[in-house]
Enzyme design. Sequence first.
Site, PDB file in Angstrom:
ATOM      1  N   HIS A 106       0.807  -1.221   0.000  1.00  0.00           N
ATOM      2  CA  HIS A 106       0.000   0.000   0.000  1.00  0.00           C
ATOM      3  C   HIS A 106       0.843   1.275   0.000  1.00  0.00           C
ATOM      4  CE1 HIS A 106       0.399  -0.332   4.506  1.00  0.00           C
ATOM      5  NE2 HIS A 106       0.454   0.974   4.408  1.00  0.00           N
ATOM      6  N   ASP A 136       0.072  -7.696   1.322  1.00  0.00           N
ATOM      7  CA  ASP A 136       0.524  -6.298   1.463  1.00  0.00           C
ATOM      8  C   ASP A 136       2.050  -6.214   1.460  1.00  0.00           C
ATOM      9  OD1 ASP A 136       0.202  -3.571   1.646  1.00  0.00           O
ATOM     10  OD2 ASP A 136       0.100  -3.548   3.833  1.00  0.00           O
ATOM     11  N   SER A 209       4.944   2.474   7.533  1.00  0.00           N
ATOM     12  CA  SER A 209       4.501   1.326   6.741  1.00  0.00           C
ATOM     13  C   SER A 209       5.683   0.701   6.034  1.00  0.00           C
ATOM     14  CB  SER A 209       3.483   1.763   5.693  1.00  0.00           C
ATOM     15  OG  SER A 209       2.251   2.035   6.264  1.00  0.00           O
TER      16      SER A 209
END
Length: 472
Positions: A106, A136, A209
């Site tokens: 993402h 992911d 992230s």
Amino acid sequence: MQTVQSTARRWLVGVVCAVGVQAAWASASAVDFSDLVEQNAKAVVNISASAKAVRSKPSLQQQQQIPDIFKKFFGDDFGMPQQRDRQSFGSGFIISKDGYVLTNNHVVVDADKVVIRLNDRRELEADVVGTDERTDVALLKIKADDLPTVKIGNPDKLKVGQPVLAIGSPFGFDYSATAGIVSAKSRALPNESYVPFIQTDVAINPGNSGGPLFNADGEVIGINSQIYSRSGGYMGLAFAIPIDVAMEVADQLKAGGKVSRGYLGVVVQDVDRDLAEAYGLAKPAGALVAKVIPETPAEKAGLKEGDVITAFDGHDIGLSSELPQMIGRAKVGKKTPLTVLRDGKPQTLTFEVASLPNDADDDGGSTSGEPDIDSLHISIRNLNDQEKAQLKVDGGVVVMQVVDGVAADAGVRPGDIILKLNGQAIKETKDFVAIARKLPVNKAVPMLTLRQGQPKILAIRLEGKETEKKKR
């Protein structure tokens, strides 16, 4: 960093990224991580991904509303709202000296340009080798040699309560470190059925992230990916992708640019206490097969609705969420044993793992008295021909109304389609009544339903009429 938000019992997944400087527990803050940070910070990178906005042309009506004088100087799209280029930031870490970098999907999804900033302040444009939305995970490549790398650890050796540390760039504050402990392992999250997440209380915030999660030995054991939050910010629940899962994905992306994962072809649900009794299980465990999808490895292997899968390839299954995680990581084409409980007896079936498309023992209960079917407190009707065609079934009954009683306690809702009761097919209302009158008393039995087109098995326990009178 993705955010798993909870609002009125609903899970919402949003985008967030993470890590600021704080120790969440005294046990974690007592550990001196200074050497670990010094040794590994050079292998952690900051990632900036940008995508150009797609600017649509104004419609004819919109063009007509623009005065000609403005069109002459500013063009036909004068006055039209302009979309901004999208930009996202995250973290990552170098896994090979020749420039392979792991991060979250993402962070770089749909990006036109990805720039990696190294610890020595160099900025290099990266190629996206491949991404995998289901886990992911994204694999990037930069043109550089002799780069510092992280050491890959083994998440299987991780224990709940052990200290862990994350390094990342929360809100743009590069190379921030946060510490915490492992809160749980093998967590299943909504819409994330292929990842057994590591849960921690490490402070995670926008910007981290794809950053690494280290154990106390300085080994990467996960990729920080999501948080659970009602506010959108850190609330003490963070989730990391186990590094062994991520590395398996990276190897496939490196080899072919895409990921293939195992597929069985069933819809499963957890086994609660009543269903355990109904199926003759010693404890609530395993994956209950609610539906077998036609023309899949499950059908070819002989799996049936109502089977309870208790082990996969020799590994016991406690929760139904563990099964897709195990199958997803199984090698496509491999013949693998499944242990199932059918009619109260264990069986071993063998199925060949396929690639995921697109990418009861009756002796346990009392049988005194007659079953009191009035205690169900439901009204039902037959399915009409149009409903049968729409649902692709040849029989069943629709639940019209449910009031307090046995059915309500079991979770039956208006609109449910009842297809089977205690393993027997139901064509119409008279079948349901006939089967219900022969059910064992005070013993849970399975009932197969369709709810909003999805199969769901409920456990129904009818009491005897004599027992009911004594209660009153």
